[in-house]
Design a protein around this motif. Structure first.
Motif, PDB file in Angstrom:
ATOM      1  N   LEU B 124       0.833  -1.208   0.000  1.00 26.87           N
ATOM      2  CA  LEU B 124       0.000   0.000   0.000  1.00 26.87           C
ATOM      3  C   LEU B 124       0.867   1.257   0.000  1.00 26.87           C
ATOM      4  N   GLY B 125       1.890   1.240   0.855  1.00 28.59           N
ATOM      5  CA  GLY B 125       2.765   2.411   0.961  1.00 28.59           C
ATOM      6  C   GLY B 125       3.452   2.733  -0.354  1.00 28.59           C
ATOM      7  N   ILE B 126       3.914   1.687  -1.046  1.00 27.74           N
ATOM      8  CA  ILE B 126       4.603   1.901  -2.321  1.00 27.74           C
ATOM      9  C   ILE B 126       3.628   2.417  -3.373  1.00 27.74           C
ATOM     10  N   VAL B 127       2.446   1.801  -3.418  1.00 29.70           N
ATOM     11  CA  VAL B 127       1.448   2.219  -4.410  1.00 29.70           C
ATOM     12  C   VAL B 127       1.095   3.696  -4.203  1.00 29.70           C
ATOM     13  N   LEU B 128       0.865   4.073  -2.952  1.00 29.51           N
ATOM     14  CA  LEU B 128       0.530   5.470  -2.666  1.00 29.51           C
ATOM     15  C   LEU B 128       1.669   6.398  -3.074  1.00 29.51           C
ATOM     16  N   ALA B 129       2.908   5.986  -2.749  1.00 34.63           N
ATOM     17  CA  ALA B 129       4.054   6.843  -3.073  1.00 34.63           C
ATOM     18  C   ALA B 129       4.185   7.015  -4.585  1.00 34.63           C
ATOM     19  N   VAL B 130       4.024   5.925  -5.308  1.00 37.30           N
ATOM     20  CA  VAL B 130       4.124   6.005  -6.771  1.00 37.30           C
ATOM     21  C   VAL B 130       3.044   6.937  -7.311  1.00 37.30           C
ATOM     22  N   GLY B 131       1.833   6.813  -6.757  1.00 31.22           N
ATOM     23  CA  GLY B 131       0.751   7.691  -7.177  1.00 31.22           C
ATOM     24  C   GLY B 131       1.071   9.147  -6.900  1.00 31.22           C
ATOM     25  N   ILE B 132       1.573   9.398  -5.707  1.00 32.48           N
ATOM     26  CA  ILE B 132       1.868  10.774  -5.311  1.00 32.48           C
ATOM     27  C   ILE B 132       2.959  11.375  -6.185  1.00 32.48           C
ATOM     28  N   VAL B 133       3.966  10.562  -6.511  1.00 30.97           N
ATOM     29  CA  VAL B 133       5.070  11.082  -7.305  1.00 30.97           C
ATOM     30  C   VAL B 133       4.659  11.253  -8.771  1.00 30.97           C
ATOM     31  N   SER B 134       3.746  10.385  -9.228  1.00 35.97           N
ATOM     32  CA  SER B 134       3.420  10.402 -10.653  1.00 35.97           C
ATOM     33  C   SER B 134       2.346  11.417 -11.017  1.00 35.97           C
ATOM     34  N   TRP B 135       1.406  11.670 -10.098  1.00 35.77           N
ATOM     35  CA  TRP B 135       0.318  12.592 -10.442  1.00 35.77           C
ATOM     36  C   TRP B 135       0.258  13.751  -9.458  1.00 35.77           C
ATOM     37  N   ARG B 136       0.382  14.924 -10.013  1.00 34.35           N
ATOM     38  CA  ARG B 136       0.398  16.128  -9.173  1.00 34.35           C
ATOM     39  C   ARG B 136      -0.842  16.233  -8.308  1.00 34.35           C
ATOM     40  N   THR B 137      -1.991  15.899  -8.893  1.00 33.43           N
ATOM     41  CA  THR B 137      -3.244  16.052  -8.130  1.00 33.43           C
ATOM     42  C   THR B 137      -3.242  15.142  -6.910  1.00 33.43           C
ATOM     43  N   LEU B 138      -2.699  13.935  -7.070  1.00 28.41           N
ATOM     44  CA  LEU B 138      -2.642  13.026  -5.921  1.00 28.41           C
ATOM     45  C   LEU B 138      -1.746  13.592  -4.833  1.00 28.41           C
ATOM     46  N   ASP B 139      -0.676  14.236  -5.264  1.00 28.49           N
ATOM     47  CA  ASP B 139       0.246  14.826  -4.301  1.00 28.49           C
ATOM     48  C   ASP B 139      -0.511  15.775  -3.377  1.00 28.49           C
ATOM     49  N   ARG B 140      -1.362  16.600  -3.996  1.00 28.49           N
ATOM     50  CA  ARG B 140      -2.069  17.595  -3.190  1.00 28.49           C
ATOM     51  C   ARG B 140      -3.289  17.022  -2.482  1.00 28.49           C
ATOM     52  N   SER B 141      -3.975  16.055  -3.125  1.00 30.15           N
ATOM     53  CA  SER B 141      -5.228  15.580  -2.542  1.00 30.15           C
ATOM     54  C   SER B 141      -5.018  14.458  -1.531  1.00 30.15           C
ATOM     55  N   LEU B 142      -3.986  13.647  -1.766  1.00 25.58           N
ATOM     56  CA  LEU B 142      -3.842  12.434  -0.953  1.00 25.58           C
ATOM     57  C   LEU B 142      -3.022  12.650   0.310  1.00 25.58           C
ATOM     58  N   LEU B 143      -1.946  13.425   0.150  1.00 23.39           N
ATOM     59  CA  LEU B 143      -0.997  13.520   1.259  1.00 23.39           C
ATOM     60  C   LEU B 143      -1.629  14.030   2.569  1.00 23.39           C
ATOM     61  N   PRO B 144      -2.467  15.069   2.518  1.00 22.68           N
ATOM     62  CA  PRO B 144      -3.078  15.521   3.767  1.00 22.68           C
ATOM     63  C   PRO B 144      -3.887  14.422   4.456  1.00 22.68           C
ATOM     64  N   TRP B 145      -4.595  13.613   3.669  1.00 25.82           N
ATOM     65  CA  TRP B 145      -5.378  12.520   4.258  1.00 25.82           C
ATOM     66  C   TRP B 145      -4.482  11.470   4.888  1.00 25.82           C
ATOM     67  N   ILE B 146      -3.390  11.196   4.200  1.00 22.55           N
ATOM     68  CA  ILE B 146      -2.474  10.191   4.731  1.00 22.55           C
ATOM     69  C   ILE B 146      -1.920  10.647   6.070  1.00 22.55           C
ATOM     70  N   ILE B 147      -1.568  11.923   6.138  1.00 26.01           N
ATOM     71  CA  ILE B 147      -1.031  12.442   7.399  1.00 26.01           C
ATOM     72  C   ILE B 147      -2.121  12.442   8.470  1.00 26.01           C
ATOM     73  N   ALA B 148      -3.328  12.851   8.087  1.00 23.66           N
ATOM     74  CA  ALA B 148      -4.429  12.863   9.055  1.00 23.66           C
ATOM     75  C   ALA B 148      -4.684  11.460   9.593  1.00 23.66           C
ATOM     76  N   SER B 149      -4.579  10.474   8.721  1.00 25.07           N
ATOM     77  CA  SER B 149      -4.853   9.102   9.158  1.00 25.07           C
ATOM     78  C   SER B 149      -3.942   8.693  10.303  1.00 25.07           C
ATOM     79  N   GLN B 150      -2.747   9.267  10.349  1.00 24.32           N
ATOM     80  CA  GLN B 150      -1.796   8.857  11.370  1.00 24.32           C
ATOM     81  C   GLN B 150      -1.966   9.638  12.671  1.00 24.32           C
ATOM     82  N   THR B 151      -2.811  10.668  12.643  1.00 21.00           N
ATOM     83  CA  THR B 151      -3.004  11.405  13.890  1.00 21.00           C
ATOM     84  C   THR B 151      -4.133  10.798  14.719  1.00 21.00           C
ATOM     85  N   VAL B 152      -4.912   9.913  14.104  1.00 16.68           N
ATOM     86  CA  VAL B 152      -5.949   9.214  14.875  1.00 16.68           C
ATOM     87  C   VAL B 152      -5.268   8.149  15.729  1.00 16.68           C
ATOM     88  N   PRO B 153      -5.508   8.157  17.055  1.00 14.93           N
ATOM     89  CA  PRO B 153      -4.839   7.159  17.884  1.00 14.93           C
ATOM     90  C   PRO B 153      -5.286   5.742  17.489  1.00 14.93           C
TER      91      PRO B 153
END
Ligand SMILES: Nc1ncnc2c1ncn2[C@@H]1O[C@H](COP(=O)(O)OP(=O)(O)OP(=O)(O)O)[C@@H](O)[C@H]1O
Ligand SMILES: [Mg+2]
Lengths: 282, 307
Positions: B124-153
């Motif tokens: 999953l981590g690799i797929v997300l990273a490849v997506g983020i690096v390959s598509w600009r929109t994913l970089d902006r739309s996905l990354l905040p969610w990924i970070i938010a997901s880790q703030t939930v205990p």
């Protein structure tokens, strides 16, 4: 080291002379070419109204003080940089079309080897990308490694090579897919005198026998005079062409030619032009 | 000792220099200090319990008796190291590894969930990273969610995952693996995004001069350039994936696994059991990281890394 005569495929007529070049098609045509870098503070004018026509099969050296725009000019030819003014064609195409047609091999100022690939596999990189069959890749890699005298280092990794050896690998890499046009940015800058002499001769033979067009950046006047059919002297920023010096030393020349009056005369003219350029700055 | 050191300074310095080069000396020192502190702590923390015992028998205790008692209580607040060691030895070596009384069995239950979750998380981590690096929109739309997901205990989200997955018939290993995955994809994504973006402009220019297509740039440049970053992330990921599997065993009162041992130990006040389960978890974590490290060394050596 093998000589190029055996290293190169022999689809070759007799070595060329300046008069033969005269009626060849134009390989690179630059008209009023300008490039300004927009930087954070002030814009940097790297090229200002550069006019130059290079015929197919010519060997043209660019010489000029550091930072005058030689690399930038080459990068424009290679479609790595977009000019901000003027026109340029490469083999009658736009630089982008020429790049997509894989018209040229580029030797960067730094070796730019991939550290995770062995020397041999670094050489095969362009061949892999261009879809050359495996066996052919291996033979070409061996052939061009031999040419730059690194046969015994095929399976070493870049960090195990000296800077000059790395640069030779990058030269062999650019030759490996046998482009008609070679853009070489100070390829021999990091080499000792003897190796440099040797590779100069190798390159000259290669040029004579394959009729490649070569654009060659150097800081060495003797090197430029020895190799070139024309020498382009550039001025410090903004980069302009000060003078184009014809250089018609005899074909099949060897390093001995450097002692001849004709050679010394051309070298002297190049030096004068360079000096004239420098006085602009001060 | 000091006079010896003065008369033979060179020899002693050499010995110390020799020891300092290896990790043996520092590790031994830290271990000794820890054990001493632990024994002292056991006396201090268990003193209340020991006093109670002696009050019940109406005998006054000598210091030696007091200390002896503090180090051999059945349910101490803090068990002494040797108590943990004995319990650990018993539950690892003297029992059938398939029996629920064997720590090896519990380690296997937790470890397999952690490894499965780690594999999923890596993918999953690799797929997300490849997506983020390959598509600009994913970089902006996905990354905040990924970070938010880790703030939930994770403790808040673990029971929900288990209940939801239980409803669709997934029990046992899978829910734990999912929790592990949830925790460990994050460092992989972050590391891989950095790695896939690590090629310098010159290396990219070279690809451009060959007019390489996107796939070729990815497989011949970005991917190999990111491998060293990937392994750094994998080491972090495997360790937290184990934490995830243990946490996944807590909310459901699972019967097996190191988390279950911790839970039942604390439920019954079996502190010795808790501590030996903790040690097992630590050893398991070290073993898993060591496996990743080995894979790293072998891979990077093949890719020409300096020894
Ligand atoms: N990407 C860039 N952004 C801004 N300025 C740049 C950039 N690349 C080059 N320049 C500027 O353009 C000028 C020409 O640079 P260039 O690299 O072409 O010089 P050069 O003739 O190759 O010098 P050298 O002989 O030292 O290699 C320099 O003043 C440099 O500062
Ligand atoms: Mg340059």
């Amino acid at each position: 080291m093998q000589t190029l005569r055996t290293a190169m495929p022999m689809n070759v007529e007799s070595p060329q002379t300046a008069s033969q070049i005269g009626n060849r098609p134009v390989a690179i045509d630059m008209r009023d070419l300008s490039l300004t870098f927009e930087t954070a503070d002030a814009p940097v004018v790297a090229l200002s109204k550069v006019n130059l026509q290079v015929k197919a099969g010519e060997f043209v050296s660019l010489i000029g003080p550091s930072g005058c725009g030689k690399t930038t000019l080459m990068r424009v030819m290679a479609d790595l940089e977009r000019p901000t003014g003027g026109k340029i064609t490469v083999n009658g195409l736009s630089p982008e079309q020429a790049r997509l047609a894989r018209a040229y091999g580029y030797v960067f100022q730094a070796p730019a080897l991939y550290p995770w690939r062995s020397v041999r596999r670094n050489l095969m990189l362009p061949l892999e990308i261009m879809g050359v069959p495996r066996e052919e890749r291996e033979t070409r890699a061996a052939q061009y490694l031999d040419m730059v005298g690194l046969k015994d280092f095929a399976n070493k990794f870049p960090w195990q090579l000296s800077g000059g050896m790395q640069q030779r690998v990058s030269i062999a890499r650019a030759l490996s897919f046998e482009p008609k046009l070679l853009l070489m940015d100070e390829p021999f800058g990091a080499l000792d005198e003897i190796t440099r002499d040797h590779l100069n001769e190798q390159l000259l033979r290669l040029w004579e026998h394959t009729q490649k067009t070569v654009i060659f950046v150097t800081h060495s006047i003797p090197e430029a005079v020895f190799l070139s059919s024309r020498i382009v002297v550039m001025s410090p920023r903004p980069g302009r062409i000060l003078e184009v010096i014809d250089c018609d030393l005899p074909a099949k020349r060897t390093l001995d030619v450097r002692e001849t009056p004709q050679f010394l005369d051309i070298a002297h003219r190049v030096r004068l032009a360079l000096r004239a350029g420098h006085s602009y700055d001060n | 000792m000091t006079t010896e050191a003065l008369t033979r300074p060179v020899g002693l310095a050499a010995t110390f220099g020799h020891l300092r080069e290896g990790t043996a000396l520092p590790v031994t020192v830290v271990l000794l200090v820890t054990i001493v502190a632990w024994y002292l702590g056991a006396i201090w923390l268990n003193s209340g319990l020991v006093e109670q015992k002696f009050e019940q028998t109406d005998k006054s205790a000598t210091t030696a008796e007091f200390i002896d008692m503090a180090w051999s209580l059945d349910r101490p607040v803090l068990p002494a190291p040797h108590q943990v060691a004995i319990e650990f030895y018993d539950s690892v070596f003297t029992r059938d590894v398939t029996s629920p009384r064997s720590l090896v069995y519990h380690a296997y239950v937790t470890g397999s969930a952690a490894v499965v979750g780690f594999i999923f998380g890596t993918l999953l981590g690799i797929v997300l990273a490849v997506g983020i690096v390959s598509w600009r929109t994913l970089d902006r739309s996905l990354l905040p969610w990924i970070i938010a997901s880790q703030t939930v205990p994770i403790l808040a989200i673990a029971p929900m995952i288990i209940v939801v997955l239980g409803n669709v018939g997934l029990t046992g290993l899978m829910p734990k693996a999912v929790i592990s995955m949830y925790l460990c994809f994050f460092p992989i994504t972050i590391g891989m995004v950095k790695g896939l973006r690590s090629p310098d402009p010159l290396q990219l220019d070279l690809m451009r001069t060959y007019s390489a297509n996107r796939n070729q740039v990815f497989w011949k440049l970005r991917w190999p350039a990111s491998v060293a970053f990937l392994f750094t992330s994998l080491k972090v990921a495997i360790a937290i994936s184990l934490v995830g599997a243990i946490v996944g065993e807590l909310p459901t009162g699972a019967q097996a696994g190191l988390g279950a041992r911790l839970l039942s130990g604390s439920y019954y006040g079996q502190t010795v059991q808790i501590w030996s389960a903790l040690f097992m978890a630590a050893l398991l974590g070290m073993a898993l990281v060591a496996v990743v490290e080995l894979a790293e060394r072998l891979t990077l050596r093949r890719m020409g890394a300096r020894p």
